[in-house]
Design an enzyme around this catalytic site. Sequence first.
Site, short mmCIF file in Angstrom:
data_model
loop_
_atom_site.label_atom_id
_atom_site.label_comp_id
_atom_site.label_asym_id
_atom_site.label_seq_id
_atom_site.Cartn_x
_atom_site.Cartn_y
_atom_site.Cartn_z
N TYR A 22 -5.52 0.81 30.89
CA TYR A 22 -6.31 1.62 31.83
C TYR A 22 -5.91 1.37 33.28
O TYR A 22 -6.18 2.19 34.14
CB TYR A 22 -7.80 1.30 31.65
CG TYR A 22 -8.38 1.91 30.39
CD1 TYR A 22 -8.81 3.23 30.36
CD2 TYR A 22 -8.45 1.17 29.22
CE1 TYR A 22 -9.32 3.80 29.20
CE2 TYR A 22 -8.96 1.72 28.06
CZ TYR A 22 -9.39 3.04 28.06
OH TYR A 22 -9.89 3.60 26.90
N HIS A 48 3.84 -9.27 37.32
CA HIS A 48 3.25 -9.82 36.10
C HIS A 48 2.59 -8.70 35.31
O HIS A 48 2.02 -7.77 35.87
CB HIS A 48 2.20 -10.88 36.44
CG HIS A 48 2.79 -12.18 36.87
ND1 HIS A 48 2.08 -13.15 37.55
CD2 HIS A 48 4.04 -12.68 36.73
CE1 HIS A 48 2.86 -14.18 37.80
NE2 HIS A 48 4.06 -13.92 37.31
N LYS A 76 12.15 -9.16 33.85
CA LYS A 76 11.73 -9.96 32.71
C LYS A 76 10.87 -9.15 31.75
O LYS A 76 11.00 -9.26 30.53
CB LYS A 76 10.94 -11.18 33.20
CG LYS A 76 10.43 -12.08 32.08
CD LYS A 76 9.67 -13.27 32.65
CE LYS A 76 9.15 -14.17 31.53
NZ LYS A 76 8.40 -15.32 32.06
N ARG A 121 7.73 -18.40 44.08
CA ARG A 121 6.72 -17.40 43.70
C ARG A 121 5.33 -18.03 43.62
O ARG A 121 4.33 -17.44 44.03
CB ARG A 121 7.09 -16.77 42.35
CG ARG A 121 8.26 -15.82 42.45
CD ARG A 121 8.92 -15.56 41.10
NE ARG A 121 8.01 -15.09 40.06
CZ ARG A 121 7.61 -13.83 39.91
NH1 ARG A 121 8.02 -12.90 40.78
NH2 ARG A 121 6.82 -13.48 38.92
N HIS A 169 12.28 -20.88 41.40
CA HIS A 169 11.21 -20.10 40.79
C HIS A 169 9.84 -20.48 41.36
O HIS A 169 8.90 -19.67 41.36
CB HIS A 169 11.21 -20.31 39.27
CG HIS A 169 10.55 -19.21 38.51
ND1 HIS A 169 9.18 -19.06 38.45
CD2 HIS A 169 11.06 -18.18 37.79
CE1 HIS A 169 8.88 -17.99 37.72
NE2 HIS A 169 10.01 -17.45 37.30
N ARG A 201 11.92 -13.25 41.14
CA ARG A 201 12.46 -14.32 40.31
C ARG A 201 13.90 -14.60 40.74
O ARG A 201 14.57 -13.72 41.30
CB ARG A 201 12.41 -13.93 38.83
CG ARG A 201 10.99 -13.70 38.32
CD ARG A 201 10.98 -13.24 36.87
NE ARG A 201 9.62 -13.04 36.38
CZ ARG A 201 8.94 -11.90 36.47
NH1 ARG A 201 9.52 -10.84 37.03
NH2 ARG A 201 7.71 -11.80 36.01
#
Length: 413
Positions: free
Chosen positions: A373, A363, A275, A340, A337, A248
């Site tokens: 998991y 993310h 973030k 990305r 941005h 970012r």
Amino acid sequence: MPKTIKPLSNNEVKNAKPKEKDYVLSDGKGLQLRVRINGSKHWNFNYYHPINKKRINMGLGTYPDLSLVNARKLAQDARELLALDIDPKEHRESKHKEKLAQEELTLEKVAKEWFDFSSKGLSKNYCDDMWRSLDNHIFPKLGKRPIGKLTAPLVSNVLDPLAKDDRLETVKRLCERLNRVMVFAVNKDYISVNPIAGVKANYNSPKRIHMPTLKPEELPELMQTLANASIKHVTRFLIEWQLHTLTRPGEAAGTRWDEIDFEKKEWTIPANRMKMRKEHVIPLTSQALQLLDAIKPLSGHRDFVFPSDRNPKTHINNETANMALKRMGFEGRLVSHGIRSLGSTTLNEEGFNADIIEAALAHVDKNQVRAAYNRTDYLDKRRELMCWWSEHIERASQGSLSISGVNKLTIVR
């Protein structure tokens, strides 16, 4: 039978003299006069808590400012509350806080207290953005208003003009931040309820606008333009660094030399700069390492890889790359941005595993059960992905003067 206590007379209270130790004169039914060794006299109401039955002393005031008659009245008020299973001391403190909220605790004061408490561990950029939005839009009209007198209509009067200007994203964020301040005030017992909890429902949700980005086949155009652009070396380094690391804008601009491990060929961004507030490790490709080698003469002696022109002790502004892209002719087509998104689209089209791509982009899986998991960060597989991506950028820059391309560029101070 309980011991009978003779009520005090005005003369007894007036003539009570100090002794070698503090002592107590009882008026009965919990009312006491404590005489201090310095001669001061204080009224107390002594009682058992209605729930936990612990003995409590509640100060009522100082004699002669509070007379015997008025002290008895206060003691009687306290006994009436106890009859209703209400702790008189807690009740008084609650009333005092309500009075403060109605008269002295302004929205800006409480917001500052909330901000100091909640901003710990958050990134500076995020905190600056939170406070700036309140300072720009809310405090000028509502900052001096006591928090106990804040109402939904008052807040709506401030937000309505923003909504009419179609600044719904700003309205949404202000509603969220104001509500967090008010919930904090409720939890601190400054107010009993949050009067603006439903304000957000008065406004439409903002339309999701995707960041402008290029199509995968337009990457060579970006690299060619970047190679020939009249921009500062540090800015060009920054844009290519963001390309190769898929970070970012704020994460890239704030890169520190002490975050780079040259032996492991990794860049570790601490949680407070991310973030999602989770540490992120990025495998560094040979091309990314070449970028660092090229910029070392400019900033290797400083804390930040991309230092600011005005104050080299700080890092370059997060918006610098955006401004450069506009000057390069990409306004409306690509923002910092969006780099990305360009990488994500390209990697998905090449058939890379979606989970690995998401991990590379830092993310967080929105499926909380799945995320619980799936704890691996695919570091080895991400290393392969990042190598392919850097080589792809290098191929796109063939024939240009890309810093990490075939024609290497060395900066000499």
